[in-house]
Design a protein around this motif. Structure first.
Motif, PDB file in Angstrom:
ATOM      1  N   LEU A 120     -30.943-104.563  12.366  1.00 32.42           N
ATOM      2  CA  LEU A 120     -31.555-105.094  11.151  1.00 32.42           C
ATOM      3  C   LEU A 120     -30.587-105.807  10.218  1.00 32.42           C
ATOM      4  O   LEU A 120     -30.989-106.670   9.455  1.00 32.42           O
ATOM      5  N   ARG A 121     -29.346-105.420  10.246  1.00 32.06           N
ATOM      6  CA  ARG A 121     -28.338-105.976   9.330  1.00 32.06           C
ATOM      7  C   ARG A 121     -28.793-105.849   7.881  1.00 32.06           C
ATOM      8  O   ARG A 121     -28.622-106.737   7.065  1.00 32.06           O
ATOM      9  N   TRP A 122     -29.431-104.717   7.555  1.00 31.28           N
ATOM     10  CA  TRP A 122     -29.937-104.471   6.211  1.00 31.28           C
ATOM     11  C   TRP A 122     -29.374-103.162   5.718  1.00 31.28           C
ATOM     12  O   TRP A 122     -29.476-102.144   6.397  1.00 31.28           O
ATOM     13  N   LEU A 123     -28.787-103.182   4.548  1.00 31.48           N
ATOM     14  CA  LEU A 123     -28.241-101.972   3.947  1.00 31.48           C
ATOM     15  C   LEU A 123     -29.064-101.655   2.698  1.00 31.48           C
ATOM     16  O   LEU A 123     -28.983-102.380   1.708  1.00 31.48           O
ATOM     17  N   PRO A 124     -29.898-100.618   2.755  1.00 29.42           N
ATOM     18  CA  PRO A 124     -30.743-100.295   1.595  1.00 29.42           C
ATOM     19  C   PRO A 124     -29.914 -99.796   0.419  1.00 29.42           C
ATOM     20  O   PRO A 124     -28.803 -99.303   0.582  1.00 29.42           O
ATOM     21  N   SER A 125     -30.481 -99.915  -0.774  1.00 28.70           N
ATOM     22  CA  SER A 125     -29.811 -99.397  -1.967  1.00 28.70           C
ATOM     23  C   SER A 125     -29.726 -97.876  -1.870  1.00 28.70           C
ATOM     24  O   SER A 125     -30.501 -97.242  -1.141  1.00 28.70           O
ATOM     25  N   PRO A 126     -28.794 -97.262  -2.604  1.00 25.25           N
ATOM     26  CA  PRO A 126     -28.648 -95.803  -2.514  1.00 25.25           C
ATOM     27  C   PRO A 126     -29.927 -95.002  -2.785  1.00 25.25           C
ATOM     28  O   PRO A 126     -30.199 -94.056  -2.036  1.00 25.25           O
ATOM     29  N   PRO A 127     -30.749 -95.339  -3.787  1.00 24.51           N
ATOM     30  CA  PRO A 127     -31.975 -94.543  -3.968  1.00 24.51           C
ATOM     31  C   PRO A 127     -32.948 -94.674  -2.804  1.00 24.51           C
ATOM     32  O   PRO A 127     -33.572 -93.686  -2.397  1.00 24.51           O
ATOM     33  N   ILE A 128     -33.077 -95.860  -2.253  1.00 25.32           N
ATOM     34  CA  ILE A 128     -33.969 -96.054  -1.106  1.00 25.32           C
ATOM     35  C   ILE A 128     -33.414 -95.326   0.111  1.00 25.32           C
ATOM     36  O   ILE A 128     -34.150 -94.672   0.847  1.00 25.32           O
ATOM     37  N   ALA A 129     -32.103 -95.401   0.307  1.00 24.46           N
ATOM     38  CA  ALA A 129     -31.479 -94.689   1.429  1.00 24.46           C
ATOM     39  C   ALA A 129     -31.673 -93.179   1.272  1.00 24.46           C
ATOM     40  O   ALA A 129     -31.974 -92.484   2.245  1.00 24.46           O
ATOM     41  N   ALA A 130     -31.525 -92.656   0.048  1.00 27.54           N
ATOM     42  CA  ALA A 130     -31.706 -91.219  -0.184  1.00 27.54           C
ATOM     43  C   ALA A 130     -33.147 -90.804   0.104  1.00 27.54           C
ATOM     44  O   ALA A 130     -33.387 -89.746   0.690  1.00 27.54           O
ATOM     45  N   ALA A 131     -34.100 -91.652  -0.279  1.00 27.13           N
ATOM     46  CA  ALA A 131     -35.507 -91.336  -0.004  1.00 27.13           C
ATOM     47  C   ALA A 131     -35.774 -91.321   1.498  1.00 27.13           C
ATOM     48  O   ALA A 131     -36.445 -90.410   2.006  1.00 27.13           O
ATOM     49  N   TRP A 132     -35.249 -92.285   2.220  1.00 28.91           N
ATOM     50  CA  TRP A 132     -35.436 -92.333   3.676  1.00 28.91           C
ATOM     51  C   TRP A 132     -34.763 -91.144   4.354  1.00 28.91           C
ATOM     52  O   TRP A 132     -35.309 -90.574   5.290  1.00 28.91           O
ATOM     53  N   ILE A 133     -33.587 -90.787   3.891  1.00 23.61           N
ATOM     54  CA  ILE A 133     -32.875 -89.661   4.489  1.00 23.61           C
ATOM     55  C   ILE A 133     -33.604 -88.354   4.188  1.00 23.61           C
ATOM     56  O   ILE A 133     -33.679 -87.466   5.042  1.00 23.61           O
ATOM     57  N   THR A 134     -34.180 -88.231   2.994  1.00 24.90           N
ATOM     58  CA  THR A 134     -34.973 -87.052   2.659  1.00 24.90           C
ATOM     59  C   THR A 134     -36.169 -86.928   3.594  1.00 24.90           C
ATOM     60  O   THR A 134     -36.416 -85.860   4.173  1.00 24.90           O
ATOM     61  N   LEU A 135     -36.901 -88.015   3.753  1.00 25.28           N
ATOM     62  CA  LEU A 135     -38.059 -88.006   4.653  1.00 25.28           C
ATOM     63  C   LEU A 135     -37.645 -87.750   6.098  1.00 25.28           C
ATOM     64  O   LEU A 135     -38.325 -87.039   6.835  1.00 25.28           O
ATOM     65  N   SER A 136     -36.523 -88.322   6.491  1.00 25.88           N
ATOM     66  CA  SER A 136     -36.029 -88.122   7.862  1.00 25.88           C
ATOM     67  C   SER A 136     -35.639 -86.663   8.088  1.00 25.88           C
ATOM     68  O   SER A 136     -35.865 -86.108   9.165  1.00 25.88           O
ATOM     69  N   GLY A 137     -35.046 -86.021   7.083  1.00 26.91           N
ATOM     70  CA  GLY A 137     -34.685 -84.611   7.195  1.00 26.91           C
ATOM     71  C   GLY A 137     -35.909 -83.722   7.343  1.00 26.91           C
ATOM     72  O   GLY A 137     -35.929 -82.796   8.160  1.00 26.91           O
ATOM     73  N   VAL A 138     -36.952 -84.027   6.566  1.00 27.65           N
ATOM     74  CA  VAL A 138     -38.199 -83.264   6.682  1.00 27.65           C
ATOM     75  C   VAL A 138     -38.810 -83.487   8.064  1.00 27.65           C
ATOM     76  O   VAL A 138     -39.263 -82.542   8.719  1.00 27.65           O
ATOM     77  N   ALA A 139     -38.817 -84.737   8.521  1.00 30.56           N
ATOM     78  CA  ALA A 139     -39.376 -85.042   9.849  1.00 30.56           C
ATOM     79  C   ALA A 139     -38.571 -84.354  10.950  1.00 30.56           C
ATOM     80  O   ALA A 139     -39.148 -83.788  11.887  1.00 30.56           O
ATOM     81  N   ALA A 140     -37.251 -84.384  10.832  1.00 33.66           N
ATOM     82  CA  ALA A 140     -36.413 -83.719  11.833  1.00 33.66           C
ATOM     83  C   ALA A 140     -36.664 -82.213  11.835  1.00 33.66           C
ATOM     84  O   ALA A 140     -36.707 -81.587  12.900  1.00 33.66           O
ATOM     85  N   GLY A 141     -36.840 -81.645  10.665  1.00 28.74           N
ATOM     86  CA  GLY A 141     -37.172 -80.219  10.594  1.00 28.74           C
ATOM     87  C   GLY A 141     -38.506 -79.922  11.256  1.00 28.74           C
ATOM     88  O   GLY A 141     -38.650 -78.935  11.971  1.00 28.74           O
TER      89      GLY A 141
END
Length: 130
Positions: free
Chosen positions: A37-58
């Motif tokens: 993608l060559r796209w680096l999301p802003s820190p708040p967007i990245a934190a939201a995605w990582i939060t959702l990814s952690g819940v999904a991984a759990g």
């Protein structure tokens, strides 16, 4: 007494290994996605995605391993605090190793993001593991 200590140690190590394996798999996925993608999301967007990814991984880990390796409620609470810190530290060390090799870093190579992912995964497992 020694068996009890060994059992507790084994339970914690198994939870930490589960966290680390899933963290590394997600980090490798993010690394591949970042290349495409060559796209680096802003820190708040990245934190939201990582939060959702952690819940999904759990949630996914609960489908595979529906039972917690730690059965004692107090120890499960300790695990909720300790395991994400250890997983975040290990991912940070992996990130430093990658940086020394000149590889591009992703968000999960930093302690805060790796801790957030591992904490959300551990919290999901804490709430719903049998």
């Amino acid at each position: 007494m020694m068996e009890f200590l060994f059992e507790i140690l084994f339970q914690f190590i198994s939870e930490i290994l589960l966290q680390l394996i899933i963290n590394v798999c997600c980090e490798l996925g993010l690394r591949g996605l970042a290349r495409v993608l060559r796209w680096l999301p802003s820190p708040p967007i990245a934190a939201a995605w990582i939060t959702l990814s952690g819940v999904a991984a759990g949630g996914i880990s609960l489908l595979i391993l529906p039972h917690s390796a730690i059965h004692e409620p107090a120890l499960r609470l300790v695990n909720l605090a300790v395991t994400p810190v250890l997983a975040g530290g290990m991912m940070m060390m992996l990130g430093r190793l990658r940086a020394k090799r000149g590889q591009e870093l992703v968000r999960l190579d930093r302690f805060g993001y790796a801790f957030l992912f591992a904490f959300m995964m551990a919290l999901t497992r804490y709430n719903w593991a049998v």
